[in-house]
Enzyme design. Structure first.
Site, PDB file in Angstrom:
ATOM      1  N   GLU A  37       0.870  -1.163   0.000  1.00 57.33           N
ATOM      2  CA  GLU A  37       0.000   0.000   0.000  1.00 57.33           C
ATOM      3  C   GLU A  37       0.916   1.224   0.000  1.00 57.33           C
ATOM      4  OE1 GLU A  37      -2.791   0.219   3.268  1.00 57.33           O
ATOM      5  OE2 GLU A  37      -3.463   2.187   2.578  1.00 57.33           O
ATOM      6  N   ARG A 263       5.514 -13.017   9.595  1.00 61.79           N
ATOM      7  CA  ARG A 263       6.175 -11.779   9.216  1.00 61.79           C
ATOM      8  C   ARG A 263       7.522 -11.696   9.914  1.00 61.79           C
ATOM      9  NH1 ARG A 263       2.416  -8.080   9.311  1.00 61.79           N
ATOM     10  NH2 ARG A 263       3.740  -6.268   9.414  1.00 61.79           N
ATOM     11  N   LYS A 273       4.276   0.933  10.003  1.00 61.50           N
ATOM     12  CA  LYS A 273       4.397   2.142   9.181  1.00 61.50           C
ATOM     13  C   LYS A 273       3.925   3.373   9.945  1.00 61.50           C
ATOM     14  CE  LYS A 273       3.448   0.062   4.750  1.00 61.50           C
ATOM     15  NZ  LYS A 273       2.446   0.110   3.704  1.00 61.50           N
TER      16      LYS A 273
HETATM   17  P1  ATP Z   1      -0.008  -1.602   6.891  1.00 56.49           P
HETATM   18  O1  ATP Z   1      -0.934  -2.646   6.312  1.00 56.49           O
HETATM   19  O2  ATP Z   1       0.003  -1.503   8.372  1.00 56.49           O
HETATM   20  O3  ATP Z   1      -0.036  -0.296   6.202  1.00 56.49           O
HETATM   21  P2  ATP Z   1       2.052  -3.331   5.946  1.00 56.49           P
HETATM   22  O4  ATP Z   1       3.419  -3.338   6.522  1.00 56.49           O
HETATM   23  O5  ATP Z   1       1.214  -4.541   5.983  1.00 56.49           O
HETATM   24  O6  ATP Z   1       1.422  -2.103   6.643  1.00 56.49           O
HETATM   25  P3  ATP Z   1       1.711  -3.290   3.101  1.00 56.49           P
HETATM   26  O7  ATP Z   1       2.049  -2.204   2.180  1.00 56.49           O
HETATM   27  O8  ATP Z   1       0.305  -3.728   3.167  1.00 56.49           O
HETATM   28  O9  ATP Z   1       2.174  -2.793   4.493  1.00 56.49           O
HETATM   29  O10 ATP Z   1       2.667  -4.522   2.868  1.00 56.49           O
HETATM   30  C1  ATP Z   1       2.973  -5.031   1.614  1.00 56.49           C
HETATM   31  C2  ATP Z   1       3.359  -6.471   1.739  1.00 56.49           C
HETATM   32  O11 ATP Z   1       4.484  -6.603   2.595  1.00 56.49           O
HETATM   33  C3  ATP Z   1       2.251  -7.288   2.328  1.00 56.49           C
HETATM   34  O12 ATP Z   1       2.075  -8.435   1.529  1.00 56.49           O
HETATM   35  C4  ATP Z   1       2.733  -7.654   3.699  1.00 56.49           C
HETATM   36  O13 ATP Z   1       2.283  -8.931   4.059  1.00 56.49           O
HETATM   37  C5  ATP Z   1       4.244  -7.616   3.541  1.00 56.49           C
HETATM   38  N1  ATP Z   1       4.879  -7.269   4.816  1.00 56.49           N
HETATM   39  C6  ATP Z   1       4.703  -6.146   5.532  1.00 56.49           C
HETATM   40  N2  ATP Z   1       5.420  -6.194   6.672  1.00 56.49           N
HETATM   41  C7  ATP Z   1       6.061  -7.379   6.690  1.00 56.49           C
HETATM   42  C8  ATP Z   1       6.944  -8.032   7.602  1.00 56.49           C
HETATM   43  N3  ATP Z   1       7.327  -7.464   8.748  1.00 56.49           N
HETATM   44  N4  ATP Z   1       7.421  -9.249   7.270  1.00 56.49           N
HETATM   45  C9  ATP Z   1       7.055  -9.830   6.112  1.00 56.49           C
HETATM   46  N5  ATP Z   1       6.232  -9.276   5.217  1.00 56.49           N
HETATM   47  C10 ATP Z   1       5.719  -8.069   5.492  1.00 56.49           C
END
Ligand code: ATP
Ligand code: MG
Length: 560
Positions: A37, A263, A273
């Site tokens: 995102e 994760r 974030k």
């Molecule tokens: P948010 O949803 O809180 O804005 P997010 O870290 O999930 O934050 P996204 O942009 O939705 O952000 O993440 C993009 C991809 O990265 C998703 O598929 C998510 O599963 C993966 N991702 C995010 N953080 C991690 C992590 N700590 N370890 C592994 N994969 C991650």
């Protein structure tokens, strides 16, 4: 990607894919996606997902799409879209023509919502978000059906069209799936599919005042792109029944398989974030690319290599249970790569003048200095040597503290790396401050190159620079941003655990000339000091080096 130590250790996701291929599912193809995102910069956690998704596509000759999940316009910005592309590229992955935006599917997804309404599987609700939450029930108690749940498909379609046309204020109505308010899985209790929000979308402008919720849109985005394996983090395990429910009720559509993995969590680090944004907005750091940030751009500015990050991600592997990785392991992967790839240079961080009394005043010699003992192709460079040099303040004591002291002190002899043996004969102090202002030595002309012909032993070796050739610059010393393993765990506020000493700057450092010529992002090992990288603020006249990581590897020791 030749420098990648390919680690094809099997994991449960590869097991699933191998089985699917063996059974001829999806025609044997593998199509994954990385779906950020665009509401912030990418961090090391995202790197794990990037390496996993792009890595699978690479190893199975498949495709990995880069898809911006831009369904929440109030938090999304073009700056983030640009930085994400730059970071994925820098990590070494290519999406070729496969760059997509969820917002490009809005029209199509809207059509699928109409289809569910016509089937009696979605309804327009007049309850506010607050009321919906109240009626949702708990883990132990069922929810309550909305009084608007039994509207006819015709009435729902009419209201839905008018929602899109902008007839109703923000938040006044939603479209909800009609599933089961008594489900044991809260995600299945008539989840919201659309909400009314008037916000400027980075790509759609104000074409839409209706925006789809993540759970509704995500499976459709995957389906439209023909994704075979939709890999996400464990929190989405409970959302999988909903992912499947939507696609099962749109039977003409391709149905990807959602697979969840643990994760990445790292100690001494925050990865939310929201928290990273707060650090930036409240100026606790200098920006998203502050070298203490766990963002890809911060790590890049800190001197991390893409290969080190990829190796780290490969080594930590993919599991189904959450755990926390030791930050020292990340540093271990970094040192391992830097040791192989970075040239050794001489730089004095806290200079002390050293004068060689018996060396002619106008003499200049050039010594061959090996660039990297770990890389036979790295070659040699020429180092200028003159009567007046700088050495590290720390390499001199007025009195040797004990027998194991092998650095410089009156009467002691050391080796100047690549050059000569010198013996300290005198030193001067600044009357006013009491600080040592210069030391005097004699050199042994027979020790040219740093080796004595008579075979006498000299235990200490110092780095040095020629005073007249050195370039004066700055070293920015960085440590961990947080002083506790789990920031915020004691006070509840992660900001309380910021280490105020995590950044300091040393000005007046003296660097060998080759450092001044190096472009930003060039990485060095400053001999005996640590790994450093040329900062983007650096100029040839005033070089700026960032400390990447020290030389000592605690993780390797611990795991011996
Ligand atoms: P948010 O949803 O809180 O804005 P997010 O870290 O999930 O934050 P996204 O942009 O939705 O952000 O993440 C993009 C991809 O990265 C998703 O598929 C998510 O599963 C993966 N991702 C995010 N953080 C991690 C992590 N700590 N370890 C592994 N994969 C991650
Ligand atoms: Mg997310």
């Amino acid at each position: 990607m030749s420098d990648l130590e390919e680690n094809k250790v099997s994991n449960f996701i590869r097991d699933i894919i191998n089985k699917d291929i063996a059974e001829g599912k999806n025609g044997g193809t593998v199509i994954t996606r990385f779906p950020p995102e665009p509401n912030g910069y990418l961090h090391i956690g995202h790197a794990k997902s990037i390496c996993l998704n792009f890595g699978l596509a690479r190893d199975y000759s498949g495709i990995c799409n880069l898809r911006f999940d831009d369904t929440n316009p109030s938090k999304e910005e073009q700056e983030y879209i640009d930085s994400i592309q730059e970071d994925v590229h820098w990590l070494g992955f290519k999406w070729n023509q496969n760059l997509f935006y969820a917002s490009d599917y809005f029209e199509e997804i809207y059509g699928y919502a109409e289809e569910l309404i016509r089937k009696g599987l979605a309804f327009v609700d007049d309850l506010s978000g607050e009321e919906i939450r109240k009626l949702r029930g708990t883990l132990t108690e069922p929810g309550t059906e909305s009084p608007h749940r039994n509207r006819t498909p015709e009435e729902n379609l009419d209201l839905f069209h008018r929602m899109r046309a902008g007839e109703f204020p923000d938040g006044s109505r939603t479209l909800r799936a009609k599933i089961n308010m008594a489900s044991g899985n809260l995600n299945m209790r008539d989840p919201v599919m659309y909400r009314i929000v008037r916000a400027d979308h980075p790509r759609q402008g104000n074409k839409w005042c209706l925006y789809p919720m993540y759970d509704w849109a995500h499976g459709l985005e995957d389906s439209i792109e023909g994704i075979t394996h939709s890999i996400c983090t464990l929190e989405f395990e409970d959302h999988r029944p909903l992912y499947d429910w939507f696609l099962n009720n749109l039977p003409a559509l391709h149905h990807p398989q959602q697979i969840e993995f643990a994760r990445l969590n790292l100690n001494y680090t925050v990865m939310s974030k929201r928290k990273l944004l707060q650090l930036v907005q409240e100026n606790h750091v200098s920006g998203w690319d502050d070298p203490r940030m766990p963002t890809i751009s911060g790590m890049r500015r800190r001197g991390f290599t893409p290969a080190a990050i990829r190796n780290f991600c490969d080594r930590i592997g993919v599991a189904k249970v959450n755990s926390t990785i030791d930050y020292a392991m990340l540093e271990h992967c970094l040192r391992e790569d830097l040791n192989k790839t970075s040239n050794r240079v001489l730089g004095v961080l806290r200079p002390l003048k050293l004068i060689i009394d018996n060396y002619p005043e106008d003499k200049l010699e050039w010594f061959d200095a090996e660039n990297n003992p770990e890389d036979e192709n790295a070659g040699v460079r020429k180092l200028p040597f003159t009567r007046e040099l700088y050495i590290e303040q720390d390499d001199f004591r007025e009195e040797a503290p004990n027998k194991k002291y092998f650095r410089l002190a009156p009467g002691k002899e050391i080796r100047l790396k690549h050059a000569y043996y010198v013996t300290c004969v005198d030193y001067k102090k600044d009357e006013a401050t009491g600080e040592i202002s210069e030391i005097h030595c004699t050199y042994d002309p027979a020790s040219r190159g740093g080796w004595s012909e008579d075979g006498r032993k000299v235990r200490g070796t110092s780095h040095w620079v020629s005073a007249s050739h050195a370039v004066e610059g700055e070293a920015r010393l960085y440590g961990q941003l947080f002083k506790t393993e789990n920031p915020g765990s004691t006070t509840g506020n992660f900001l309380d655990d910021i280490d105020p000493d995590s950044f300091s700057s040393l000005k007046g450092c003296k660097f060998e000339p080759s450092i001044a010529e190096a472009a930003p992002e060039t990485r060095f090992q400053l001999l005996r000091q640590g790994y450093y990288v040329v900062d983007k603020d650096s100029t040839p006249e005033a070089p700026v080096l960032n400390l990447t990581v020290g030389l000592r590897d605690t993780w390797a020791k611990m795991n011996k």
